[in-house]
Design an enzyme around this catalytic site. Structure first.
Site, short mmCIF file in Angstrom:
data_model
loop_
_atom_site.label_atom_id
_atom_site.label_comp_id
_atom_site.label_asym_id
_atom_site.label_seq_id
_atom_site.Cartn_x
_atom_site.Cartn_y
_atom_site.Cartn_z
N ILE A 76 57.52 23.02 71.32
CA ILE A 76 57.06 23.36 72.67
C ILE A 76 57.51 22.21 73.56
O ILE A 76 57.28 21.04 73.23
CB ILE A 76 55.53 23.51 72.79
CG1 ILE A 76 55.02 24.69 71.98
CG2 ILE A 76 55.12 23.67 74.26
CD1 ILE A 76 53.52 24.92 72.12
N ALA A 77 58.13 22.55 74.67
CA ALA A 77 58.56 21.52 75.62
C ALA A 77 58.38 22.04 77.04
O ALA A 77 58.67 23.21 77.32
CB ALA A 77 60.02 21.14 75.39
N GLU A 110 53.01 20.31 63.89
CA GLU A 110 53.03 18.86 63.83
C GLU A 110 53.17 18.35 65.26
O GLU A 110 53.91 18.91 66.05
CB GLU A 110 54.21 18.33 63.01
CG GLU A 110 54.15 18.64 61.54
CD GLU A 110 54.79 19.96 61.18
OE1 GLU A 110 54.55 20.43 60.05
OE2 GLU A 110 55.51 20.54 62.01
N ASN A 115 51.13 11.37 71.04
CA ASN A 115 51.19 12.37 72.11
C ASN A 115 49.80 12.97 72.32
O ASN A 115 49.50 14.09 71.91
CB ASN A 115 52.21 13.46 71.78
CG ASN A 115 52.47 14.39 72.95
OD1 ASN A 115 51.70 14.43 73.91
ND2 ASN A 115 53.54 15.14 72.87
N TYR A 122 46.34 21.39 72.08
CA TYR A 122 46.17 22.12 70.82
C TYR A 122 44.69 22.22 70.44
O TYR A 122 44.24 23.27 69.97
CB TYR A 122 46.97 21.45 69.71
CG TYR A 122 48.45 21.40 70.00
CD1 TYR A 122 49.11 22.47 70.60
CD2 TYR A 122 49.21 20.27 69.70
CE1 TYR A 122 50.47 22.43 70.88
CE2 TYR A 122 50.57 20.22 69.98
CZ TYR A 122 51.19 21.31 70.57
OH TYR A 122 52.53 21.26 70.84
#
Length: 156
Positions: A76-77, A110, A115, A122
């Site tokens: 995911i970015a 992961e 971060n 999450y």
């Protein structure tokens, strides 16, 4: 995500993950498994109109692999200038919907231990830490926090 999105995705990938960016071949391999009746991947891009209604630009992307009832968030970015606007949550919501469509009973991911922003996202979506992979992110050797969300949490 389609093959014609890859140049823009790769630029964002290099910008977001300069030490451990995916190669073009890695994206091509994932996309090869994202189409057809036996697809095991779902890859998305988030786009916005350019300035003054100009050409669209990719401002985020995400991918999920599904194997034997387990989903794995591959990536995911979100572009740095679009962080904090709910785009990561939208992409994750779509990945969780894909996991449900793939009949996954759990979803794993992961995330870098450094971060905290992603970890908060999450956790908001019901992922819980289940372990650490030492030195997972190379070449920097940064540890990865492994997180899981079960199917009941996805469906409920």
């Amino acid at each position: 995500m389609r093959w014609w999105d890859l140049p823009a995705v790769l630029l964002l990938e290099e910008r977001m993950f300069p030490e451990d960016a995916w190669s073009p071949g890695m994206f091509w391999s994932e996309l090869a498994h994202a189409r057809g009746p036996f697809a095991t991947r779902r890859y998305l891009v988030a786009v916005e109109d350019g300035p003054g209604g100009g050409a669209e630009r990719i401002v985020g992307y995400a991918g999920l692999a599904a194997v034997d009832g387990t989903g794995d968030v591959q990536t995911i970015a979100v572009a740095p200038d679009r962080e904090g606007r709910g785009l990561g949550a939208l992409l994750l919501t779509e990945l969780l919907a894909a996991a449900t469509a793939f009949d996954c009973h759990e979803v794993l991911l992961e995330v870098r231990v450094d971060n905290s922003r992603a970890q908060r996202l999450y956790k908001r979506f019901g992922f819980e830490p289940i372990g650490v992979r030492r030195g997972y992110y190379q070449p920097a050797g940064v540890d990865a926090l492994v997180m899981r969300r079960t199917f009941e949490e996805i469906d409920g």
